[in-house]
Design a protein around this motif. Sequence first.
Motif, PDB file in Angstrom:
ATOM      1  N   VAL A   1       0.859  -1.134   0.159  1.00 58.18           N
ATOM      2  CA  VAL A   1       0.046   0.056  -0.003  1.00 58.18           C
ATOM      3  C   VAL A   1       0.825   1.201   0.062  1.00 58.18           C
ATOM      4  O   VAL A   1       1.832   1.291   0.908  1.00 58.18           O
ATOM      5  CB  VAL A   1      -0.829   0.102   1.128  1.00 58.18           C
ATOM      6  N   GLU A   2       0.570   2.166  -0.932  1.00 54.66           N
ATOM      7  CA  GLU A   2       1.328   3.505  -0.835  1.00 54.66           C
ATOM      8  C   GLU A   2       0.409   4.453  -0.025  1.00 54.66           C
ATOM      9  O   GLU A   2      -0.427   4.764  -0.460  1.00 54.66           O
ATOM     10  CB  GLU A   2       1.433   4.013  -2.325  1.00 54.66           C
ATOM     11  N   ASN A   3       1.034   4.997   0.952  1.00 55.17           N
ATOM     12  CA  ASN A   3       0.579   5.977   1.789  1.00 55.17           C
ATOM     13  C   ASN A   3       1.107   7.349   1.590  1.00 55.17           C
ATOM     14  O   ASN A   3       2.104   7.233   1.212  1.00 55.17           O
ATOM     15  CB  ASN A   3       0.914   5.675   3.166  1.00 55.17           C
ATOM     16  N   MET A   4       0.359   8.509   1.758  1.00 53.16           N
ATOM     17  CA  MET A   4       0.727   9.880   1.570  1.00 53.16           C
ATOM     18  C   MET A   4       1.227  10.224   0.145  1.00 53.16           C
ATOM     19  O   MET A   4       2.100  10.832  -0.185  1.00 53.16           O
ATOM     20  CB  MET A   4       1.834  10.420   2.690  1.00 53.16           C
ATOM     21  N   SER A   5       0.399   9.763  -0.626  1.00 54.59           N
ATOM     22  CA  SER A   5       0.405   9.865  -2.296  1.00 54.59           C
ATOM     23  C   SER A   5      -0.130  11.201  -2.511  1.00 54.59           C
ATOM     24  O   SER A   5      -1.236  11.655  -2.029  1.00 54.59           O
ATOM     25  CB  SER A   5      -0.211   8.535  -2.811  1.00 54.59           C
TER      26      SER A   5
ATOM     27  N   PHE B   1      -0.430  -4.618  -5.833  1.00 59.50           N
ATOM     28  CA  PHE B   1      -0.711  -3.319  -5.145  1.00 59.50           C
ATOM     29  C   PHE B   1      -2.132  -3.102  -4.706  1.00 59.50           C
ATOM     30  O   PHE B   1      -2.981  -3.222  -5.516  1.00 59.50           O
ATOM     31  CB  PHE B   1      -0.287  -2.362  -6.419  1.00 59.50           C
ATOM     32  N   LEU B   2      -2.196  -2.735  -3.523  1.00 58.14           N
ATOM     33  CA  LEU B   2      -3.249  -2.806  -2.668  1.00 58.14           C
ATOM     34  C   LEU B   2      -4.129  -1.552  -2.707  1.00 58.14           C
ATOM     35  O   LEU B   2      -5.314  -1.655  -3.208  1.00 58.14           O
ATOM     36  CB  LEU B   2      -3.108  -3.352  -1.359  1.00 58.14           C
ATOM     37  N   ALA B   3      -3.447  -0.610  -2.703  1.00 52.16           N
ATOM     38  CA  ALA B   3      -4.021   0.668  -2.597  1.00 52.16           C
ATOM     39  C   ALA B   3      -3.166   2.031  -2.722  1.00 52.16           C
ATOM     40  O   ALA B   3      -2.093   1.728  -2.206  1.00 52.16           O
ATOM     41  CB  ALA B   3      -5.074   0.952  -1.316  1.00 52.16           C
ATOM     42  N   ARG B   4      -3.583   3.094  -3.161  1.00 50.37           N
ATOM     43  CA  ARG B   4      -2.775   4.205  -2.885  1.00 50.37           C
ATOM     44  C   ARG B   4      -3.931   5.257  -2.221  1.00 50.37           C
ATOM     45  O   ARG B   4      -4.782   5.783  -2.446  1.00 50.37           O
ATOM     46  CB  ARG B   4      -2.586   4.802  -4.258  1.00 50.37           C
ATOM     47  N   ILE B   5      -3.261   5.566  -0.863  1.00 48.02           N
ATOM     48  CA  ILE B   5      -3.915   6.600   0.199  1.00 48.02           C
ATOM     49  C   ILE B   5      -3.412   7.892  -0.181  1.00 48.02           C
ATOM     50  O   ILE B   5      -2.245   8.313   0.090  1.00 48.02           O
ATOM     51  CB  ILE B   5      -3.709   6.133   1.398  1.00 48.02           C
ATOM     52  N   PRO B   6      -4.354   8.801  -0.358  1.00 46.63           N
ATOM     53  CA  PRO B   6      -3.795  10.441  -0.800  1.00 46.63           C
ATOM     54  C   PRO B   6      -3.176  10.821   0.581  1.00 46.63           C
ATOM     55  O   PRO B   6      -3.923  10.569   1.591  1.00 46.63           O
ATOM     56  CB  PRO B   6      -5.278  10.965  -1.103  1.00 46.63           C
TER      57      PRO B   6
ATOM     58  N   GLY C   1       4.705  13.148  -4.479  1.00 45.98           N
ATOM     59  CA  GLY C   1       4.722  12.501  -5.607  1.00 45.98           C
ATOM     60  C   GLY C   1       3.925  11.255  -5.527  1.00 45.98           C
ATOM     61  O   GLY C   1       3.132  10.947  -4.573  1.00 45.98           O
ATOM     62  N   SER C   2       3.928  10.188  -6.423  1.00 40.62           N
ATOM     63  CA  SER C   2       3.054   8.912  -6.654  1.00 40.62           C
ATOM     64  C   SER C   2       3.818   7.944  -7.347  1.00 40.62           C
ATOM     65  O   SER C   2       4.717   8.347  -8.160  1.00 40.62           O
ATOM     66  CB  SER C   2       1.727   9.243  -7.053  1.00 40.62           C
ATOM     67  N   GLY C   3       3.475   6.699  -7.253  1.00 39.48           N
ATOM     68  CA  GLY C   3       3.856   5.652  -8.121  1.00 39.48           C
ATOM     69  C   GLY C   3       4.977   4.557  -7.254  1.00 39.48           C
ATOM     70  O   GLY C   3       5.302   3.424  -7.926  1.00 39.48           O
ATOM     71  N   GLY C   4       5.501   5.065  -6.204  1.00 38.24           N
ATOM     72  CA  GLY C   4       6.416   4.260  -5.383  1.00 38.24           C
ATOM     73  C   GLY C   4       5.795   2.972  -5.197  1.00 38.24           C
ATOM     74  O   GLY C   4       6.355   1.757  -5.175  1.00 38.24           O
ATOM     75  N   GLY C   5       4.676   2.832  -4.658  1.00 38.62           N
ATOM     76  CA  GLY C   5       4.023   1.686  -4.289  1.00 38.62           C
ATOM     77  C   GLY C   5       3.858   0.582  -5.431  1.00 38.62           C
ATOM     78  O   GLY C   5       3.848  -0.535  -5.202  1.00 38.62           O
ATOM     79  N   MET C   6       3.363   1.243  -6.457  1.00 37.05           N
ATOM     80  CA  MET C   6       3.190   0.418  -7.489  1.00 37.05           C
ATOM     81  C   MET C   6       4.560  -0.010  -8.050  1.00 37.05           C
ATOM     82  O   MET C   6       4.684  -1.517  -8.463  1.00 37.05           O
ATOM     83  CB  MET C   6       2.519   1.309  -8.702  1.00 37.05           C
ATOM     84  N   GLU C   7       5.814   0.429  -7.910  1.00 37.07           N
ATOM     85  CA  GLU C   7       6.784   0.152  -8.337  1.00 37.07           C
ATOM     86  C   GLU C   7       7.319  -1.138  -7.573  1.00 37.07           C
ATOM     87  O   GLU C   7       8.055  -2.113  -7.869  1.00 37.07           O
ATOM     88  CB  GLU C   7       7.888   1.394  -8.469  1.00 37.07           C
ATOM     89  N   ALA C   8       7.222  -0.773  -6.175  1.00 34.36           N
ATOM     90  CA  ALA C   8       7.692  -1.854  -5.162  1.00 34.36           C
ATOM     91  C   ALA C   8       6.818  -3.068  -5.425  1.00 34.36           C
ATOM     92  O   ALA C   8       7.374  -4.009  -5.365  1.00 34.36           O
ATOM     93  CB  ALA C   8       7.109  -1.248  -3.812  1.00 34.36           C
ATOM     94  N   ALA C   9       5.473  -3.115  -5.565  1.00 34.06           N
ATOM     95  CA  ALA C   9       4.827  -4.261  -6.022  1.00 34.06           C
ATOM     96  C   ALA C   9       5.190  -4.915  -7.100  1.00 34.06           C
ATOM     97  O   ALA C   9       5.303  -6.259  -6.976  1.00 34.06           O
ATOM     98  CB  ALA C   9       3.282  -3.793  -6.065  1.00 34.06           C
ATOM     99  N   LYS C  10       5.602  -4.305  -8.265  1.00 36.22           N
ATOM    100  CA  LYS C  10       6.286  -4.971  -9.204  1.00 36.22           C
ATOM    101  C   LYS C  10       7.533  -5.867  -9.044  1.00 36.22           C
ATOM    102  O   LYS C  10       7.618  -6.785  -9.395  1.00 36.22           O
ATOM    103  CB  LYS C  10       6.069  -3.792 -10.524  1.00 36.22           C
ATOM    104  N   LYS C  11       8.360  -5.128  -8.405  1.00 38.34           N
ATOM    105  CA  LYS C  11       9.674  -5.644  -8.019  1.00 38.34           C
ATOM    106  C   LYS C  11       9.467  -6.892  -7.020  1.00 38.34           C
ATOM    107  O   LYS C  11      10.134  -7.779  -7.265  1.00 38.34           O
ATOM    108  CB  LYS C  11      10.329  -4.505  -7.252  1.00 38.34           C
TER     109      LYS C  11
END
Length: 352
Positions: free
Chosen positions: A270-274, A294-299, A279-289
């Motif tokens: 889960v990407e928090n504080m997006s 990728f469960l969620a992007r929390i603003p 910025g954004s996208g770090g959570g998706m990158e981590a999930a791919k690696k």
Amino acid sequence: MFGKNKNNAVTQDAVMQALSRVQEPELHKDLVTLNMIRDVAIHDGEVSFTIVLTTPACPLRAQIEQEAIAAVKALPGVSTVNVRFVADVRQDHRIIGRLNIPVKNIVAVASGKGGVGKSTVSTNLAVSLALDGAKVGVLDADIYGPNIPMMFGLSGRPRIEHDKLTPFERYGVKVISMGFLMPEGEAVVWRGPMLHKAIQQLFTDVNWGELDYLIVDLPPGTGDAQLSLAQSVPLTGGIIVTGPQAVSVSDALRGARAFERLEVPILGVVENMSGEIFGSGGGMEAAKKLHVDFLARIPLDPQVRIGGDSGEPIVVLAPDSPTAKAFRDFARVVAAKISVQNVAPQPQLKIV
């Protein structure tokens, strides 16, 4: 014709046959095979039945309802279809016999570093599951910096009854933390055996009661607490919290590798504080690696900080906000993944 009697009235067999063609969207089996249909009743063309969900936080409940109604209403002689829902959360069978507590699933929330809002994610995940009707507890295993009491607006010492601690309860969630047992502001320097015993006792010496989900808020990093937790209890899965920035992603990968070494299934990232600031996208990158979901992007939302300081999680403080809705959706995704895993366990992919 199958399902009809001599008076040309619809029968229970016909209803079950129709429902056997309705798939549970995430378990990929039909409702009848999954034993999800109960209490079929038929009266003058009106058909009623109960669907037993595998979690009250089912994200696809509306789809299941629509398809079930359509399947039964297509039967000749059916005029009205009434569907009731109940939930029976599936248990992680590895827990049975390992712990003498009636907890069905244990989920660890971790991060490779501090400052990414791990406790905020744990709190809002737990409260979201409770709002959907699940029985939920939170165990604050962050021995070095317990923040869960503040997040829930709780203080004081828990009662002791029959030699067990009675957890506090707020927002429908049972809560226990080392923060309730230490003088305020006192640092903990435990390591090794002392830490292991403390974490174990937070499970076994607390009267948790029956829980569908026990959310464990881990300390940041990959040290003794993570090792002690994995050795003490069978974890249904781990959730990795990361910020959007590259440095957070790097730390998240280290945290995930610790889960892998401990043979803990990773439910996802889960990407928090997006948002604009980080910025954004770090959570998706981590999930791919990590080859995980990728469960969620929390603003990023100032109300999260306000609620954290006042003991009001944002899903309670501002339930209609985009951030609260993101947390609610995130919790339902997690619940669905646990259901899928418990019905048909998947092998844990190796991290490359």
